[in-house]
Every structure is written in structure tokens, then in C-alpha cells.
Design an enzyme around this catalytic site. Structure first.
Site, short mmCIF file in Angstrom:
data_model
loop_
_atom_site.label_atom_id
_atom_site.label_comp_id
_atom_site.label_asym_id
_atom_site.label_seq_id
_atom_site.Cartn_x
_atom_site.Cartn_y
_atom_site.Cartn_z
N ASN B 396 46.60 59.45 46.86
CA ASN B 396 46.79 60.33 47.40
C ASN B 396 47.79 61.12 48.33
O ASN B 396 48.60 62.04 47.82
CB ASN B 396 44.91 60.71 48.33
CG ASN B 396 44.49 61.25 48.62
OD1 ASN B 396 45.40 62.51 48.77
ND2 ASN B 396 43.22 60.76 48.97
N ASP B 397 47.31 61.13 49.66
CA ASP B 397 48.94 60.64 50.94
C ASP B 397 49.67 61.27 50.33
O ASP B 397 50.61 62.20 50.82
CB ASP B 397 48.73 59.98 51.90
CG ASP B 397 46.86 59.35 52.31
OD1 ASP B 397 46.30 60.74 51.91
OD2 ASP B 397 46.67 58.99 52.93
#
Lengths: 101, 470
Positions: B396-397
Site C-alpha cells: 500500500n504505502d
């Protein structure tokens, strides 16, 4: 300053440089195992805990030293075993000849 | 009772020197892939030698206490190291690191209790060593426990902040230092208790405001801390093995921390004190919109499988979601199937994918993914521009374009994988909850992106079935 302290400080200074030099060129692949391995090595604190236990006078000191030995041993034994398990993953498998280094 | 064959201190020191050489060779071998495993064994042998010879130290007593402690610790260490799953490895390292720091603090407390108030007071260097071990060891202990709790998800991974936190932490640290000075000056036990308590609370407060994405840097930092605490007990006990072993870890751990920080384009000070400003939006429920209302596109597993099967190059972007779902073997199976159809499959590994640098490499190695397919960020980003489908599995990040484009984002400046430069993006994700850093990912509302919701392993298995059916 006494001679022993100066000796200790010399050892300390040399070990600082050695510590930097040793891992200066480590590939990213090995960052986690290396962190885990050095993590086990500071379990050397167990030696200190043993020496303190060996000279402990009061019950309180004995209890503190006992817990310190348990902690230090967990650090050493757990640390080296976990590192070994991680590195085991990198072992070349004989059943996979296509696996390159 | 003393052991009948107690050796002279000189003999013991000589053996310590041999043990130190083994530790150094061990670290040296650990830093190269071909020798790493033997390096770990060499270091372990050095440790066994140092611990073993300590039993023969002159003037040592209370063997029952020592042997019982080692026995209990060994059982705990063996069981926890054997039981832990590969995915939980980072928090295990945090835990082992914490107890090491705790041991250093306990040694300091016990020595202070034995020696103070000593007749005529203690030598300055001994006092300084005791205070430093107590302070650093305690911070490392409680800080590592918080890091463990965050990684184990006993505590939320996002930064925990409250108003004036930095002022509070500053005052707390000043008070703890004052307690150390008072303990050294007055040689009174109550000040030692105050020092230990202050340092323990400070360790908790130090790690609480740090977001989960930064946790690897924090663990490495605390690892170096514990090394220094161990070295400091070496000064207290005048023991050369402790000084060398502890300092090696303190120095190499510091360098490793800097290397990791550099990979994330953040300074250590920024990691420790720059608690992400924006309050993260809660939104943990699966749904089809980010918390600021952007719509995302869903895709079925069969449609996604068709896209993959007819691509000429697929880039797999693995993240922590792959690790927790144990999806590495299924991913490998999917890659094999695609390669059988002539699709080029590569893996893009962000330096902090997973929870620690190199964590993802370990997991993929476990699934026998060949090394040449693993690209690091510098090699992967140009390749992504030539990629038909980027398959993001639980990352994600490290894929959030806001890190490039949005100076307001807490992630701004962190190097990311430019997943959005691929022609198509398929994101495998459990729901629309934000990542470990607690921030929405604009990648998901990109028109190129299609979302396949579900557990990573189950989703990959559905893709495998889908590709087989094509």
C-alpha cells in the site's frame, strides 16, 4: 583516568570503526538477517548478567541478576535460532537446479 | 561454592579475545549471501565460548542461580524461535532486542544496589557506565515492547499522538536525566528507581507516535541502543568481551539504521520526532470509496486472470498483505503458470516492503522464487513503464503516488514504486482501509487501477484458477 579505563576506551573506539567497516557493503537482501544476527550478538550482555549473579549479595540483587540471565539467554538463544531459520530460506535447493545465485 | 578449577583472569580474558574474533568473523560472513548462514554459526560459537569461559571466572559464585537462569532462558528462547512464523519474524527480533536491553538495565540496577552507597563512593567512570546502561537499556526494553505490540497489532500501527506530546517527552527525558545525575551524586536507591521508571516510560512515549511504516528503522535503532547498553555494562564490569560485542552491534546497528532511513528518504530525527501530522481517517470497513469519497473500480478474478494471461510483462508488487496471508507460494504458482504461457514475470521489491528491509526477499526465497526475477526499486521503476499489468499484492504505502506529487502528504518524499506507470494496475486488497501509515492511497482511484478485494492468498488462488481456465 586509570590505565584500565584508557585501555577500555581504546577497545571501544576500535570496535566502533570495525562495526562500521564490517557491514559497509551489505546487500539489501541480507538486511533483516543481519539485523537479527547482530541482535543475537548483543546478547553478550548475558556474560555481564552471569558476573553480576556471581557476586550478588542481597536477595534483591540475586533476583535482578536471575531475571537478567533469563533475558540475556532468551536474547542469545532466540536470536541465533531465528537468524538461522531466516538464512535457511536462502539455502540452494537441490531439487531446483534452475535456481540461480 | 566456587568451581574448583577457576581460571586466572588473564586466561579468561585470553579466551574472551578468541570469542571476540569469532564474533567479528561471524558478522563479516553474515554480510555476504554465500557465507551468511555459516557466519551466524561462527558468531554463535563465539558467544558459546564467551559464556562458557565466564563460568570459570575467578571469584564467581552462585552457580545454581546462573545455571537455572540459563536453563529457563534457553527453553523460552528455543520455543519462541521455533514457534514463530516467518511473517512474525520482525516482531520477534523486536522482542529479543527488548529483553537484551532489559538485561543491561537490570545489571546496572543490581550493580548500583551492591556498590552504592559504597564506602567512599563509586569511581566516576563506573557510575557513568551504570547510569548509561540503566537509561539506554530501559528505553530499548520498553520501546521494543511497543514496537512488538504495534507489529503484532496489539496496538494500532498508526502514530498515536496527543497535544504537546513533544514538549511532554522533552520534559520527561530531562527529568529522567536529572534522576540519573541525582542517583550518581547522592548514590541513593530511590533515584535509581526514578531513573529506571522515567526511562521505561520514555521508551514507550518515544515509539508510540511513530507510524508502523517506520517501525523497521525504529527496531534497528533500538538494536543499536541495546548494543551500546551492553558495551556500557562492559565498562561497569571491566569486561572486554562485553565492550567489544556491544560496541560492534552499536556501530553496525547505527549504520544499518542510517541505510534504512536513506532508503526511505528520511532522516533518523524525522522518523523519531516527525510524527505524521495529519490525523489518519478511520475507515476500516471494506467498501468502494476512499475516505475522501473517490470512487474505485472493482474487477472480478476471472477478468483479472484474462488480463494477466494475455500480458507480455507482469510485475508483481508484493507487500505486507502477501506476508500475512502467506500468499507467497500461491503467487509463485501464479507466476509459473504465466511464464508457461510466455508471460515475463518479475517482482518489484521496495526497500521496506513487508515490515523490514529484506523481509520480502526472505518470504519469496521461502517460496523458491529465483533471485534474478527480484528487482529492487531502482531497477523496477524503469521496468514498470514497460509493464502491461502491475499486480499489487497487499502493498500500500510504498505504491502511493502522493509520495511523489502531494507535498501535503506525510509520505511526501519517500521513494516509491511507480506502479501507476504500468499500463494497467490490479490491486489485491482486503478492503479499502488505509495502509500501515494510516493514509489513503490515490492509486486506487486512478482510472488505470482495478481492485480485487479479498484475502491475498484466496485472491491469488482464484487468479491461478482463472489463468488455468483461460
Amino acid at each position: 583516568m586509570n590505565a584500565e579505563l584508557i585501555f577500555s576506551l581504546t577497545i571501544f573506539a576500535l570496535a566502533v570503526f570495525l562495526g562500521f567497516e564490517l557491514i559497509a557493503r551489505v546487500p539489501t537482501l541480507l538486511h533483516t538477517p543481519l539485523m537479527s544476527g547482530t541482535n543475537a550478538i548483543h546478547g553478550i550482555v548475558l556474560v555481564g548478567a552471569m558476573l553480576v549473579a556471581g557476586t550478588a549479595d542481597s536477595t534483591l540483587e540475586q533476583v535482578l541478576a536471575f531475571v537478567a540471565i533469563v533475558f540475556g539467554t532468551v536474547n542469545v538463544v532466540g536470536g541465533f535460532l531465528v537468524t538461522d531459520r531466516m538464512l535457511d530460506m536462502f539455502r540452494r535447493r537441490p531439487d531446483r537446479p534452475d535456481r540461480a545465485e | 561454592m566456587t568451581l574448583p578449577l577457576a581460571l586466572s583472569q588473564n586466561t579468561v580474558n585470553l579466551v574472551y579475545a578468541a570469542a571476540a574474533i569469532l564474533l567479528i568473523l561471524g558478522i563479516k560472513r553474515l554480510s555476504s549471501p554465500a557465507t551468511a548462514r555459516s557466519g551466524n554459526l561462527v558468531a554463535a560459537a563465539g558467544m558459546a565460548l564467551a559464556v562458557g569461559i565466564t563460568l570459570f571466572s575467578p571469584g564467581l559464585d552462585r552457580y545454581w542461580l546462573i545455571v537455572a537462569g540459563i536453563a529457563v532462558g534457553s527453553v523460552i528462547g528455543i520455543v519462541s524461535a521455533r514457534m514463530v512464523r516467518m511473517t512474525a519474524m520482525p516482531q520477534m527480533v523486536a522482542l529479543f532486542n527488548g529483553v537484551g536491553g532489559g538485561a543491561a538495565a537490570l545489571i546496572a540496577a543490581a550493580e548500583f544496589h551492591r556498590l552504592a552507597p559504597g564506602p567512599g563512593g563509586l569511581a566516576g567512570d563506573i557510575l557513568a557506565g551504570i547510569m548509561f546502561s540503566a537509561l539506554i537499556g530501559s528505553i530499548s526494553f520498553s520501546g521494543s515492547l511497543v514496537a512488538f505490540a504495534k507489529l503484532q497489532e496489539l496496538l494500532p500501527g498508526r502514530p498515536l499522538t496527543f497535544p504537546a506530546q513533544q514538549v511532554f517527552n522533552g520534559l520527561l527525558f530531562a527529568a529522567t536525566l536529572a534522576a540519573a545525575v541525582a542517583a550518581a551524586a547522592a548514590e541513593k536507591q530511590v533515584w535509581m528507581v526514578a531513573l529506571l521508571s522515567g526511562a521505561l516510560i520514555f521508551g514507550v512515549m518515544l515509539v508510540l507516535p511513530i507510524g508502523g511504516a517506520d517501525m523497521p528503522v525504529v527496531i534497528s535503532f533500538l538494536n543499536a541502543f541495546t548494543g551500546l547498553a551492553a558495551a556500557s555494562t562492559g565498562f561497569v564490569l571491566d569486561n572486554v568481551a562485553l565492550i567489544i560485542g556491544g560496541t560492534l552491534v552499536g556501530a553496525s546497528g547505527t549504520l544499518l539504521t542510517v541505510l534504512m532511513g536513506r532508503a526511505m528518504n528520511r532522516s533518523l530525527a524525522n522518523v523519531l520526532f516527525g510524527a505524521f501530522g495529519a490525523a489518519p481517517s478511520g475507515g476500516g470497513s471494506p467498501g468502494a470509496a476512499t475516505s475522501d469519497g473517490q470512487m474505485v473500480r472493482e474487477i472480478t478474478a476471472d477478468d483479472a486472470a484474462v488480463m494477466l494471461a494475455y500480458a507480455s510483462q507482469v510485475m508483481v508488487v508484493p507487500g505486507y498483505g502477501l506476508a500475512v496471508a502467506q500468499a507467497q507460494h500461491a503467487t509463485r504458482e501464479l507466476a509459473d503458470l504465466l511464464e508457461g504461457r510466455g508471460v515475463r514475470v518479475k517482482y518489484a521489491i521496495h526497500p521496506v516492503a513487508g515490515r523490514m528491509p529484506g523481509h520480502m526477499n526472505v518470504l519469496l526465497a521461502e517460496a523458491s522464487v529465483p533471485y534474478p526475477q527480484l528487482l529492487d526499486m531502482e531497477d523496477a521503476n524503469p521496468e514498470l513503464g514497460r509493464t502491461d499489468v502491475a499486480l499489487v499484492v497487499g502493498a500500500n504505502d510504498v505504491t502511493n503516488p502522493a509520495a511523489r506529487s502531494n507535498p501535503e502528504s506525510p509520505l511526501y518524499g519517500m521513494p516509491i514504486l511507480d506502479v501507476d506507470s504500468a499500463a494497467n494496475v490490479i490491486v489485491l486488497k482486503r478492503g479499502m482501509s488505509p495502509g500501515f501509515a494510516g493514509i489513503d492511497n490515490e492509486l486506487y482511484s486512478n482510472p488505470k487501477t482495478a481492485m480485487l478485494f479479498g484475502d491475498a492468498k484466496a485472491s491469488v488462488e482464484r487468479l491461478v484458477a482463472g489463468v488455468k481456465a483461460v
